[in-house]
Scaffold this motif. Structure first.
Motif, PDB file in Angstrom:
ATOM      1  N   LEU A  41     -10.474  42.753 -37.525  1.00 35.80           N
ATOM      2  CA  LEU A  41      -9.773  42.272 -38.715  1.00 35.80           C
ATOM      3  C   LEU A  41     -10.094  40.799 -38.946  1.00 35.80           C
ATOM      4  CD1 LEU A  41      -6.130  43.141 -39.674  1.00 35.80           C
ATOM      5  CD2 LEU A  41      -7.004  40.860 -40.029  1.00 35.80           C
ATOM      6  N   TYR A  42     -10.523  40.469 -40.162  1.00 35.08           N
ATOM      7  CA  TYR A  42     -10.816  39.092 -40.551  1.00 35.08           C
ATOM      8  C   TYR A  42      -9.808  38.658 -41.613  1.00 35.08           C
ATOM      9  CZ  TYR A  42     -15.337  40.223 -38.425  1.00 35.08           C
ATOM     10  OH  TYR A  42     -16.328  40.624 -37.562  1.00 35.08           O
ATOM     11  N   TRP A  43      -9.413  37.369 -41.549  1.00 31.95           N
ATOM     12  CA  TRP A  43      -8.453  36.829 -42.510  1.00 31.95           C
ATOM     13  C   TRP A  43      -9.133  35.854 -43.464  1.00 31.95           C
ATOM     14  CZ3 TRP A  43      -3.841  39.014 -42.865  1.00 31.95           C
ATOM     15  CH2 TRP A  43      -3.329  39.697 -41.755  1.00 31.95           C
ATOM     16  N   ASP A  44      -8.895  36.042 -44.752  1.00 35.99           N
ATOM     17  CA  ASP A  44      -9.367  35.119 -45.785  1.00 35.99           C
ATOM     18  C   ASP A  44      -8.134  34.535 -46.467  1.00 35.99           C
ATOM     19  OD1 ASP A  44     -10.735  33.717 -47.699  1.00 35.99           O
ATOM     20  OD2 ASP A  44     -11.292  35.475 -48.904  1.00 35.99           O
ATOM     21  N   ASP A  45      -7.481  33.594 -45.773  1.00 36.76           N
ATOM     22  CA  ASP A  45      -6.232  33.025 -46.293  1.00 36.76           C
ATOM     23  C   ASP A  45      -6.122  31.535 -45.968  1.00 36.76           C
ATOM     24  OD1 ASP A  45      -5.880  33.163 -43.580  1.00 36.76           O
ATOM     25  OD2 ASP A  45      -4.035  34.342 -43.631  1.00 36.76           O
ATOM     26  N   ASN A  46      -7.294  30.871 -45.966  1.00 35.87           N
ATOM     27  CA  ASN A  46      -7.330  29.427 -45.715  1.00 35.87           C
ATOM     28  C   ASN A  46      -6.682  29.088 -44.369  1.00 35.87           C
ATOM     29  OD1 ASN A  46      -7.945  26.748 -46.229  1.00 35.87           O
ATOM     30  ND2 ASN A  46      -6.129  26.388 -47.502  1.00 35.87           N
ATOM     31  N   ASP A  47      -7.070  29.883 -43.350  1.00 34.72           N
ATOM     32  CA  ASP A  47      -6.570  29.672 -41.988  1.00 34.72           C
ATOM     33  C   ASP A  47      -5.041  29.708 -41.939  1.00 34.72           C
ATOM     34  OD1 ASP A  47      -6.914  29.353 -39.270  1.00 34.72           O
ATOM     35  OD2 ASP A  47      -6.910  27.156 -39.371  1.00 34.72           O
ATOM     36  N   ASN A  48      -4.481  30.656 -42.683  1.00 29.36           N
ATOM     37  CA  ASN A  48      -3.027  30.848 -42.733  1.00 29.36           C
ATOM     38  C   ASN A  48      -2.289  29.578 -43.156  1.00 29.36           C
ATOM     39  OD1 ASN A  48      -0.731  32.473 -42.488  1.00 29.36           O
ATOM     40  ND2 ASN A  48      -0.352  31.848 -40.384  1.00 29.36           N
ATOM     41  N   ALA A  49      -2.886  28.872 -44.103  1.00 32.18           N
ATOM     42  CA  ALA A  49      -2.311  27.597 -44.550  1.00 32.18           C
ATOM     43  C   ALA A  49      -0.921  27.758 -45.146  1.00 32.18           C
ATOM     44  CB  ALA A  49      -3.244  26.947 -45.572  1.00 32.18           C
ATOM     45  N   TYR A  50      -0.616  28.941 -45.707  1.00 33.10           N
ATOM     46  CA  TYR A  50       0.669  29.130 -46.377  1.00 33.10           C
ATOM     47  C   TYR A  50       1.677  29.902 -45.518  1.00 33.10           C
ATOM     48  CZ  TYR A  50      -2.547  28.034 -50.159  1.00 33.10           C
ATOM     49  OH  TYR A  50      -3.513  27.458 -50.937  1.00 33.10           O
ATOM     50  N   GLY A  51       1.288  30.203 -44.290  1.00 31.95           N
ATOM     51  CA  GLY A  51       2.200  30.894 -43.384  1.00 31.95           C
ATOM     52  C   GLY A  51       2.533  32.317 -43.778  1.00 31.95           C
ATOM     53  N   THR A  52       1.634  32.966 -44.495  1.00 29.24           N
ATOM     54  CA  THR A  52       1.907  34.318 -44.980  1.00 29.24           C
ATOM     55  C   THR A  52       1.338  35.404 -44.071  1.00 29.24           C
ATOM     56  OG1 THR A  52      -0.104  34.153 -46.324  1.00 29.24           O
ATOM     57  CG2 THR A  52       1.980  33.605 -47.392  1.00 29.24           C
ATOM     58  N   ARG A  53       0.510  35.034 -43.127  1.00 27.57           N
ATOM     59  CA  ARG A  53      -0.141  36.021 -42.263  1.00 27.57           C
ATOM     60  C   ARG A  53       0.873  36.650 -41.303  1.00 27.57           C
ATOM     61  NH1 ARG A  53      -5.083  33.908 -38.749  1.00 27.57           N
ATOM     62  NH2 ARG A  53      -5.768  33.325 -40.861  1.00 27.57           N
ATOM     63  N   PRO A  54       0.919  37.962 -41.204  1.00 25.20           N
ATOM     64  CA  PRO A  54       1.842  38.603 -40.255  1.00 25.20           C
ATOM     65  C   PRO A  54       1.392  38.367 -38.820  1.00 25.20           C
ATOM     66  CG  PRO A  54       0.387  40.234 -41.234  1.00 25.20           C
ATOM     67  CD  PRO A  54       0.128  38.951 -41.974  1.00 25.20           C
ATOM     68  N   GLU A  55       2.334  38.450 -37.892  1.00 21.24           N
ATOM     69  CA  GLU A  55       2.003  38.250 -36.485  1.00 21.24           C
ATOM     70  C   GLU A  55       1.196  39.412 -35.926  1.00 21.24           C
ATOM     71  OE1 GLU A  55       5.557  37.543 -34.328  1.00 21.24           O
ATOM     72  OE2 GLU A  55       6.000  35.633 -35.322  1.00 21.24           O
ATOM     73  N   GLU A  56       1.358  40.578 -36.538  1.00 25.14           N
ATOM     74  CA  GLU A  56       0.687  41.771 -36.027  1.00 25.14           C
ATOM     75  C   GLU A  56       0.427  42.741 -37.169  1.00 25.14           C
ATOM     76  OE1 GLU A  56       1.335  43.660 -31.787  1.00 25.14           O
ATOM     77  OE2 GLU A  56       2.845  44.426 -33.185  1.00 25.14           O
ATOM     78  N   VAL A  57      -0.672  43.464 -37.090  1.00 27.04           N
ATOM     79  CA  VAL A  57      -1.023  44.453 -38.107  1.00 27.04           C
ATOM     80  C   VAL A  57      -1.208  45.803 -37.427  1.00 27.04           C
ATOM     81  CG1 VAL A  57      -2.764  45.189 -39.789  1.00 27.04           C
ATOM     82  CG2 VAL A  57      -2.113  42.780 -39.642  1.00 27.04           C
ATOM     83  N   GLU A  58      -0.559  46.831 -37.987  1.00 30.37           N
ATOM     84  CA  GLU A  58      -0.660  48.174 -37.425  1.00 30.37           C
ATOM     85  C   GLU A  58      -1.799  48.939 -38.087  1.00 30.37           C
ATOM     86  OE1 GLU A  58       2.292  51.961 -36.397  1.00 30.37           O
ATOM     87  OE2 GLU A  58       2.904  50.416 -37.824  1.00 30.37           O
ATOM     88  N   VAL A  59      -2.600  49.591 -37.252  1.00 24.23           N
ATOM     89  CA  VAL A  59      -3.757  50.356 -37.725  1.00 24.23           C
ATOM     90  C   VAL A  59      -3.675  51.761 -37.149  1.00 24.23           C
ATOM     91  CG1 VAL A  59      -6.279  50.508 -37.751  1.00 24.23           C
ATOM     92  CG2 VAL A  59      -5.168  48.272 -37.789  1.00 24.23           C
ATOM     93  N   VAL A  60      -4.040  52.768 -37.958  1.00 25.58           N
ATOM     94  CA  VAL A  60      -4.067  54.132 -37.455  1.00 25.58           C
ATOM     95  C   VAL A  60      -5.508  54.628 -37.438  1.00 25.58           C
ATOM     96  CG1 VAL A  60      -3.610  55.125 -39.752  1.00 25.58           C
ATOM     97  CG2 VAL A  60      -3.182  56.486 -37.702  1.00 25.58           C
TER      98      VAL A  60
END
Length: 220
Positions: free
Chosen positions: A56-75
């Motif tokens: 999983l890659y994040w494109d959110d300005n290195d979580n600058a806005y604090g919106t990234r969840p601590e964990e992501v569930e995948v099936v």
């Protein structure tokens, strides 16, 4: 003559018993195979194994806005769940990556056989993210991109200015913890500080007061 007839009868009985025992053994084996396949893809009848990776890659300005969840569930599903599914969790601790080894490549189910198709799906990602999944062989690359551009006053980045944003600013101002906080859009009056005045400005804006000079709810 009687002895030959007796031998013939005994041979016929032995043949019937043999066929019956063979049928019972074949039926038992088939039932055992069905039970194994009903568990997960890992119990499919395949000695050929492979490895699948999801990153999983994040494109959110290195979580600058604090919106990234601590964990992501995948099936992870095998043949759309026919041969089972497994829930995985991606987070910073595992580098947002999961590697599954020893997954069977082929299945044999009664008269059917073929290659097992594995797929990944992201579950319950925050609404303010777009998700794209690109497959390269056995490697699934997931990219989570923050939607749109920041909105002045939209502190929690849910694409709208609401009373929740005002409350978040109040909590931030008195030192209480907040989960999502975009400091770039919290200073609605542009006085270089984030305080109760910004919260009040949002509340007055939501109540219909003329706060157009602050461009609240406008993209910045």
């Amino acid at each position: 003559m009687k002895q030959k007839r007796l031998i013939s009868i005994l041979l016929a009985i032995s043949l019937v018993i043999g066929i019956t025992l063979c049928t019972v053994v074949m039926t038992s084996a088939a039932q055992k195979g069905s039970d194994e396949l009903s568990d997960t893809g890992e119990s499919a009848f395949s000695s050929i194994r492979t490895t699948y990776v999801v990153t999983l890659y994040w494109d959110d300005n290195d979580n600058a806005y604090g919106t990234r969840p601590e964990e992501v569930e995948v099936v992870l599903t095998a043949n759309n769940g026919e041969f089972g599914s497994e829930y995985l969790y991606l987070n910073e601790e595992n580098g947002w990556e999961n590697v599954k080894n020893q997954l069977p490549v082929f299945y044999y189910k009664g008269p059917r056989s073929g290659k097992i198709c594995y797929e990944y799906e992201i579950l319950e990602l925050p609404e303010n993210y777009d998700v794209t999944i690109v497959q390269e062989g056995n490697w699934f690359k997931v990219t989570c991109s923050l939607k749109g551009t920041p909105i002045l006053g939209d502190v929690d980045n849910d694409n709208e200015v609401s009373i929740v944003d005002a409350v978040i600013i109040q909590r931030y101002d008195i030192g209480m913890p907040v989960k999502a906080f975009n400091s770039d859009v919290a200073d609605v009056n542009s006085d270089q500080s984030i305080d109760i005045i910004d919260s009040t400005a949002i509340q007055r804006y939501l109540a219909g007061f003329d706060y157009s000079r602050y461009d609240i709810s406008k993209n910045i």
